[in-house]
Design a protein around this motif. Structure first.
Motif, PDB file in Angstrom:
ATOM      1  N   TYR A 315      42.923  58.742   7.702  1.00  0.00           N
ATOM      2  CA  TYR A 315      42.856  58.006   8.972  1.00  0.00           C
ATOM      3  C   TYR A 315      41.435  57.626   9.358  1.00  0.00           C
ATOM      4  CZ  TYR A 315      47.453  60.036   8.835  1.00  0.00           C
ATOM      5  OH  TYR A 315      48.702  60.414   8.416  1.00  0.00           O
ATOM      6  N   SER A 316      40.500  57.851   8.453  1.00  0.00           N
ATOM      7  CA  SER A 316      39.098  57.473   8.641  1.00  0.00           C
ATOM      8  C   SER A 316      38.551  58.006   9.966  1.00  0.00           C
ATOM      9  CB  SER A 316      38.927  55.954   8.576  1.00  0.00           C
ATOM     10  OG  SER A 316      37.598  55.625   8.220  1.00  0.00           O
ATOM     11  N   THR A 409      44.974  54.244   6.283  1.00  0.00           N
ATOM     12  CA  THR A 409      44.411  52.928   6.575  1.00  0.00           C
ATOM     13  C   THR A 409      44.809  51.868   5.545  1.00  0.00           C
ATOM     14  OG1 THR A 409      42.387  53.547   5.408  1.00  0.00           O
ATOM     15  CG2 THR A 409      42.430  53.891   7.799  1.00  0.00           C
ATOM     16  N   LYS A 426      40.062  54.690  -0.257  1.00  0.00           N
ATOM     17  CA  LYS A 426      39.418  54.820   1.056  1.00  0.00           C
ATOM     18  C   LYS A 426      38.910  53.456   1.479  1.00  0.00           C
ATOM     19  CE  LYS A 426      37.776  56.752   4.664  1.00  0.00           C
ATOM     20  NZ  LYS A 426      38.099  55.470   5.327  1.00  0.00           N
ATOM     21  N   THR A 427      39.124  53.120   2.726  1.00  0.00           N
ATOM     22  CA  THR A 427      38.666  51.837   3.267  1.00  0.00           C
ATOM     23  C   THR A 427      37.433  52.035   4.152  1.00  0.00           C
ATOM     24  OG1 THR A 427      40.102  52.046   5.197  1.00  0.00           O
ATOM     25  CG2 THR A 427      41.000  50.915   3.263  1.00  0.00           C
TER      26      THR A 427
END
Length: 480
Positions: A315-316, A409, A426-427
């Motif tokens: 969820y960064s 994400t 991962k963004t």
């Protein structure tokens, strides 16, 4: 002056060593990626790409791979992987309640100390259970003060981040703290119940007052984005939250805000839950250190680190990532370290060096990517991914990353494409950054480390460019 010294100290760690590549490499952009760049009106020079085979021999592709770029939230890749190896997958944080006086007949005749250990996930449920344990240990009434011990971290003095110059109360801007409670988030729920507007806040902190100005509308279809506006006003004795707008009958609105500073929130949350449990604290709120003679009354442990990094990467979560970064620093701090940020940077560089890597472009400020100072090259990021692939904790690390088209994400990206569920990616997003970094499968079931970072003044819509990079890896594997 202090900022200049900090940057000089960071730069002093950047020793120019490299890890030689052991695979053949090319430098090109796939045609569909070029078309996507053109459609987004973005220059190819704004894009950096590294694609490296992991599970079998193949051709790597590096494009603008040694350029220093802002990685945005893909920096969390480095922080979370380093934490797995430097702290360990079963590492836990502690949060304690202490007393400096005797407990007799349910009364603590003295002060109650709330000591933080940097737990990134001390949510309201965990705090409620901790306070239940306090009750179970015989405390109902506290005659003294509620004292907050926030001394676990040696906090750095970093510039405030405000990428868009907007609302400083956004939850993603919450800074780390030794006594971080519930990510310092206040949930505001507005409901129209038969023409009556109700506004509630959770937790019900007494120093937050609600000024309800919302107008009730007659029954109508509930909109996706209700016309409810929140305007917090800071006052000398607390905060007033002005809620206005319009809301139809039977509809509701929900939002999260960061309204108070860390000590006010922590103390307010404790008092709110303690009152609901039938307890009372007669004294005031203040900050201080737990005396050596104080008695431990209740203790809570965080989830294991493997669960924490899942929340961070899926969820960064910026605040949790910053907590983790400082936790590395707190464990490896030496008298020479000005603060835990500097200690974390030194520990991570030493860890990389032990693995044969010294990333000359890597600059870490807070470990979350929510920064204008943080830098890395895609070649360096790909080397770190290659090392993570061989780590004894590879499975735990890879599973912490968002699944393409499925969760986190990446849940809305690459749907109805062959990439559904084929990548752990991962963004990263800032105003002028779009980035991806992680592990992706090709159509033959082989794995690749993929990093694509775009730094451009106008990257709007450019996430499609990065998705094309992943699709090309899937459809056109160059394995041997």
């Amino acid at each position: 002056m202090l900022k200049a010294l900090r940057h000089l100290a960071i730069a002093s760690f950047l020793i120019p060593l490299t890890l030689p590549l052991s695979v053949s490499a090319a430098s090109y952009l796939p045609s569909n990626v070029e078309k996507s760049l053109k459609a987004s009106k973005v220059s190819p020079q704004s894009l950096s790409v590294a694609v490296v085979p992991l599970s079998r021999a193949g051709d790597s592709n590096f494009y603008n791979a040694d350029v220093s770029v802002n990685p945005a939230s893909t920096m969390k890749i480095i922080t979370t992987y380093a934490a797995l190896e430097l702290l360990g997958p079963t590492y836990q944080w502690r949060t304690d309640f202490y007393a400096d006086g005797p407990v007799r007949g349910g009364v603590l005749n003295g002060n109650l100390y709330f000591k933080g250990g940097g737990d990134p996930k001390l949510n309201m449920e965990k705090l409620w259970l901790l306070l239940r344990d306090l009750r179970a240990n015989g405390v109902t009434k506290v005659t003294g003060d509620l004292v907050l011990d926030r001394g676990y971290f040696k906090q750095p003095q970093l510039p405030a981040f405000n990428d868009d110059g907007g609302d400083k109360n956004k939850p993603y801007l919450v800074t780390p703290d030794s006594l971080l409670v519930n990510l310092k988030a206040v949930r505001v729920v507005t409901r129209n119940d038969g023409g009556k507007i109700n506004v509630s806040i959770e937790p019900p902190i007494a120093t937050i007052r609600v000024d309800n100005r919302v107008k009730a509308l007659k029954a109508a279809k509930c909109p996706a984005w209700p016309e409810v506006r929140l305007n917090p006003v800071t006052e000398f004795d607390g905060t007033t939250l002005i809620v206005d707008g319009k809301l139809a009958d039977g509809c509701s609105s929900q939002a999260y805000l960061s309204l108070l500073d860390h000590p006010s929130y922590a103390a307010g949350a404790v008092r709110a839950i303690w009152a609901e449990l039938g307890g009372s604290i007669l004294g005031k709120d203040r900050q201080g250190s737990v005396p050596s003679s104080a008695k431990l009354l209740a203790r809570a442990y965080s989830p294991d680190l493997v669960e924490i990094i899942r929340d961070i990467n899926k969820y960064s979560n910026n605040t949790m990532a910053r907590q983790l970064f400082l936790s590395i620093g707190a464990k490896y701090r030496t008298p020479a370290d000005a603060d835990d940020s500097m200690a974390a940077q030194r520990a991570i560089r030493s860890w990389l060096a032990r693995k044969g890597m010294t990333a000359t472009q890597l600059v870490m400020e807070n470990g979350s990517g929510l920064s204008r100072a943080e830098r890395v090259s895609v070649r360096e990021m790909s080397k770190i991914l290659q090392t993570a692939w061989k780590s004894p904790y590879a499975a735990e690390f890879i599973s912490s990353l968002p699944l393409t088209a499925m969760d986190g994400t990446m849940r809305k990206r690459l749907r109805r494409t062959p990439m559904e569920g084929q990548g752990h990616i991962k963004t990263g997003t800032l105003n002028n950054v779009r980035a991806i970094s992680g592990f992706s499968r090709d159509k033959n079931g082989d794995y690749w480390a993929v990093v694509a970072i775009l730094n451009d003044p106008k990257p709007w819509g450019a996430s499609a460019v990065l998705d094309q990079v992943l699709l090309d890896v899937y459809k056109n594997p160059r394995t041997k």
